[in-house]
Design a protein around this motif. Structure first.
Motif, mmCIF file in Angstrom:
data_model
loop_
_atom_site.group_PDB
_atom_site.id
_atom_site.type_symbol
_atom_site.label_atom_id
_atom_site.label_comp_id
_atom_site.label_asym_id
_atom_site.label_seq_id
_atom_site.Cartn_x
_atom_site.Cartn_y
_atom_site.Cartn_z
ATOM 1 N N THR A 38 0.801 -1.229 0.000
ATOM 2 C CA THR A 38 0.000 0.000 0.000
ATOM 3 C C THR A 38 0.834 1.279 0.000
ATOM 4 N N GLY A 39 2.132 1.182 0.161
ATOM 5 C CA GLY A 39 2.968 2.374 0.288
ATOM 6 C C GLY A 39 3.124 3.146 -1.010
ATOM 7 N N ASP A 40 2.964 4.454 -0.946
ATOM 8 C CA ASP A 40 3.154 5.287 -2.138
ATOM 9 C C ASP A 40 4.603 5.289 -2.604
ATOM 10 N N LEU A 41 5.546 5.039 -1.670
ATOM 11 C CA LEU A 41 6.975 5.053 -2.009
ATOM 12 C C LEU A 41 7.584 3.658 -1.911
ATOM 13 N N ARG A 42 6.795 2.638 -2.165
ATOM 14 C CA ARG A 42 7.284 1.259 -1.993
ATOM 15 C C ARG A 42 8.423 0.913 -2.942
ATOM 16 N N GLY A 43 8.509 1.602 -4.066
ATOM 17 C CA GLY A 43 9.600 1.325 -4.992
ATOM 18 C C GLY A 43 10.631 2.428 -5.050
ATOM 19 N N ASP A 44 10.562 3.358 -4.107
ATOM 20 C CA ASP A 44 11.459 4.515 -4.133
ATOM 21 C C ASP A 44 12.790 4.175 -3.467
ATOM 22 N N SER A 45 13.886 4.322 -4.187
ATOM 23 C CA SER A 45 15.207 3.947 -3.660
ATOM 24 C C SER A 45 15.635 4.868 -2.519
ATOM 25 N N GLY A 46 15.303 6.159 -2.609
ATOM 26 C CA GLY A 46 15.678 7.084 -1.547
ATOM 27 C C GLY A 46 15.018 6.727 -0.231
ATOM 28 N N ALA A 47 13.731 6.405 -0.275
ATOM 29 C CA ALA A 47 13.012 6.022 0.942
ATOM 30 C C ALA A 47 13.539 4.700 1.485
ATOM 31 N N GLN A 48 13.868 3.770 0.604
ATOM 32 C CA GLN A 48 14.399 2.475 1.046
ATOM 33 C C GLN A 48 15.768 2.635 1.712
ATOM 34 N N ASN A 49 16.605 3.496 1.148
ATOM 35 C CA ASN A 49 17.919 3.749 1.755
ATOM 36 C C ASN A 49 17.777 4.376 3.135
ATOM 37 N N MET A 50 16.842 5.295 3.265
ATOM 38 C CA MET A 50 16.595 5.937 4.555
ATOM 39 C C MET A 50 16.119 4.907 5.575
ATOM 40 N N LEU A 51 15.263 4.002 5.154
ATOM 41 C CA LEU A 51 14.754 2.957 6.051
ATOM 42 C C LEU A 51 15.891 2.062 6.534
ATOM 43 N N ARG A 52 16.766 1.668 5.623
ATOM 44 C CA ARG A 52 17.899 0.818 6.020
ATOM 45 C C ARG A 52 18.832 1.547 6.994
ATOM 46 N N SER A 53 19.080 2.820 6.746
ATOM 47 C CA SER A 53 19.967 3.587 7.617
ATOM 48 C C SER A 53 19.398 3.697 9.030
ATOM 49 N N LEU A 54 18.112 3.981 9.127
ATOM 50 C CA LEU A 54 17.498 4.108 10.448
ATOM 51 C C LEU A 54 17.511 2.776 11.199
ATOM 52 N N LYS A 55 17.200 1.703 10.490
ATOM 53 C CA LYS A 55 17.158 0.397 11.150
ATOM 54 C C LYS A 55 18.531 -0.033 11.667
ATOM 55 N N GLY A 56 19.588 0.481 11.047
ATOM 56 C CA GLY A 56 20.935 0.109 11.501
ATOM 57 C C GLY A 56 21.485 1.010 12.586
ATOM 58 N N LEU A 57 20.707 2.030 12.995
ATOM 59 C CA LEU A 57 21.223 3.015 13.941
ATOM 60 C C LEU A 57 21.513 2.432 15.313
ATOM 61 N N SER A 58 20.663 1.525 15.803
ATOM 62 C CA SER A 58 20.842 1.014 17.172
ATOM 63 C C SER A 58 22.122 0.197 17.320
ATOM 64 N N MET A 59 22.643 -0.362 16.218
ATOM 65 C CA MET A 59 23.853 -1.177 16.280
ATOM 66 C C MET A 59 25.069 -0.426 15.746
ATOM 67 N N ARG A 60 24.914 0.823 15.421
ATOM 68 C CA ARG A 60 26.017 1.603 14.863
ATOM 69 C C ARG A 60 27.016 1.981 15.951
ATOM 70 N N ASP A 61 28.315 1.885 15.642
ATOM 71 C CA ASP A 61 29.370 2.266 16.589
ATOM 72 C C ASP A 61 29.399 3.790 16.691
ATOM 73 N N LEU A 62 28.946 4.310 17.835
ATOM 74 C CA LEU A 62 28.862 5.751 18.025
ATOM 75 C C LEU A 62 30.116 6.342 18.663
ATOM 76 N N LEU A 63 30.959 5.475 19.216
ATOM 77 C CA LEU A 63 32.175 5.953 19.884
ATOM 78 C C LEU A 63 33.391 5.181 19.376
ATOM 79 N N PRO A 64 33.735 5.326 18.109
ATOM 80 C CA PRO A 64 34.890 4.589 17.572
ATOM 81 C C PRO A 64 36.170 4.989 18.291
ATOM 82 N N GLY A 65 37.006 3.995 18.563
ATOM 83 C CA GLY A 65 38.274 4.271 19.220
ATOM 84 C C GLY A 65 38.201 4.352 20.727
ATOM 85 N N SER A 66 37.022 4.123 21.300
ATOM 86 C CA SER A 66 36.902 4.191 22.762
ATOM 87 C C SER A 66 37.522 2.953 23.405
ATOM 88 N N ALA A 67 37.768 3.045 24.701
ATOM 89 C CA ALA A 67 38.443 1.966 25.427
ATOM 90 C C ALA A 67 37.600 0.697 25.456
#
Length: 488
Positions: free
Chosen positions: A325-354
């Motif tokens: 039902t999504g109006d942007l179901r085939g939109d690459s920009g929206a899909q990329n944004m969705l993937r980026s957000l879903k990966g945020l919780s596992m993203r290394d936010l403090l690289p180089g920390s102890a």
């Protein structure tokens, strides 16, 4: 969110349609022609001929409008989310705050961008920084004439003999037919660090008051030239010159920080303890502790607010990209944004920390649910703040090294709104498609008009022939009647 709408103009009847209607009405009134409503017939035939194409263009237009609206909604959502997070992070409330154990001796405030977790210091204040001050003898009134002359103002460190070793060129202050008010104004106009004011008693008697800046290097002398009037010479300040009475001396603040004695020319000190501004307000006989307090409540609220807003953005994004039902179901920009957000919780936010330092949102208690939304494990978050407050503060700090939640969100926003491969590119693509669709609609309208003209001409010709046939029929009928009557 931008709303895209269109307003259809009321169509203006064409010359062809007006002529067609008039001819049809005339023929009908005269009971001639075919008697067929050619206006309705032509319209129906044209609509039937182009019905499929019109429906297809309308459906495509509706879809493009929905897609442009959806893209605008997502761009606003990610932009507003990042802006709100930036305001929160830059506000400084998520960083450890310096505290003084005795605010009557000094207060402490954080310097923007400082990381103060675990900072401690022991400070004693022996002496506050003071400013030189001087007051004149009484003058009859602030507008009494004082004559003319030239003052020389010197600002610097006072020598043992009372003179001042200026740190810059002496400043010349010219007075013409002066009064106490104009003398004060002339001194202030030089903006040399010496402030002049006029103090008046209830009886109108006036005094000139001079005050410099704090610190031993801010002492000053004021000396009228030999050619100046006697009245102006009464405002001299300095050894051996007479005139004004010195009521305050310029001295440095003296304090001890962790056993080291230092002096500063101001009571507002930002270069002794990293990341902290000290404002001295009194002296102490015993050391005063400088420490930090972790903003536990503010950090907890920040994580919870972040998760709440994230879920709102994700829900809208999942709605727009729904595979059915999504109006942007085939939109690459929206899909990329969705993937980026879903990966945020596992993203290394403090690289180089102890090693052992929590580096991801998941490690501080931000969990990913089956539907992709986030939730907060309060116990895990509380333990993370208690055991690693510095890591939490670093995650929500205004960092310039690419670390932290804000940097991650800025990266997601930049990619999501990109005009090359993100939602910005989608907007451009859909807008261009709308332009092409408008051209197609214009061409279809032109084809409809041509067909309408052609059919109108054909039916007009048919009506003319039918009218001729009816005329012949009437003539024949009248002849037959005449013949029949003649036989009788």
């Amino acid at each position: 969110m931008a709303t895209i709408s269109s307003t259809a103009a009321t169509p203006t009847p064409s010359t062809t349609s007006v002529t067609k209607s008039a001819a049809s009405a005339l023929l009908t009134s005269l009971n001639t022609g075919s008697g067929v409503d050619t206006n309705t017939l032509v319209t129906s035939l044209v609509e039937a001929q182009f019905a499929a194409k019109t429906a297809a263009l309308t459906a495509r237009s509706d879809k493009l409008t929905a897609q442009i609206s959806g893209v605008s909604t997502l761009k606003s959502a990610i932009t507003d989310f990042t802006a709100a997070l930036e305001t929160l992070v830059k506000g400084g409330t998520l960083q450890s705050q310096p505290t003084s154990s005795n605010n009557s001796v000094f207060t402490a405030t954080p310097i923007s961008g400082a990381k103060l977790t675990g900072m401690t210091a022991s400070i004693s204040v022996e002496r506050l920084a003071t400013a030189q001050a001087a007051v004149s003898t009484a003058v009859a009134s602030k507008s009494a004439p004082l004559g003319s002359g030239v003052f020389t103002l010197t600002v610097g460190t006072k020598n043992a003999d009372g003179t001042v070793a200026g740190t810059g060129e002496p400043i010349q202050i010219e007075i013409q037919d002066g009064t106490l008010t104009s003398v004060a104004a002339a001194i202030n106009a030089k903006k040399a660090g010496v402030t002049a004011s006029v103090v008046t008693d209830a009886d109108g008697t006036a005094y000139l008051s001079l005050k410099g800046e704090t610190g031993a290097a801010k002492a000053f002398t004021l000396e009228a030239s030999a050619e100046s009037s006697a009245e102006l010479k009464t405002f001299n300040v300095g050894s051996g010159t007479g005139g004004m009475t010195i009521t305050g001396t310029a001295t440095n603040a003296r304090l001890t920080v962790d056993g080291i004695t230092v002096e500063r020319g101001s009571n507002a000190i930002s270069d002794l303890v990293d990341g902290v501004k000290l404002d001295l307000v009194g002296t102490s006989t015993t050391p005063v502790s400088l420490s930090t307090s972790t903003p536990t409540t503010a950090l907890t609220n920040a994580v919870e607010d972040f998760v709440f807003t994230y879920n709102q953005v994700l829900t809208e994004l999942q709605k727009q990209t729904d595979p059915i039902t999504g109006d942007l179901r085939g939109d690459s920009g929206a899909q990329n944004m969705l993937r980026s957000l879903k990966g945020l919780s596992m993203r290394d936010l403090l690289p180089g920390s102890a090693p052992g330092t929590p580096k991801t949102l998941a490690e501080i208690g931000v969990l990913t649910n089956r539907d992709g939304t986030l939730s907060v494990n309060s116990d895990t978050l509380s333990k993370a703040i208690a055991s690693n407050p510095g890591a939490l503060e670093a995650m929500f700090s205004n960092s310039n090294d690419g670390s932290g939640v804000l940097s991650a969100m800025n990266s997601i926003k930049l990619n999501a709104t990109s005009t090359l491969y993100g939602l910005g590119a989608s907007t451009k693509r859909y807008t261009e498609a709308q332009g092409d669709l408008t051209d197609q609609q214009d061409k279809l309208t032109l084809q409809q008009e041509k067909m309408t003209t052609r059919l109108t001409q054909q039916f007009a010709s048919m009506n003319a022939r039918v009218a001729a046939y009816k005329s012949t029929q009437t003539f024949m009928e009248n002849q037959i009647k005449a013949w029949t009557n003649g036989d009788n």
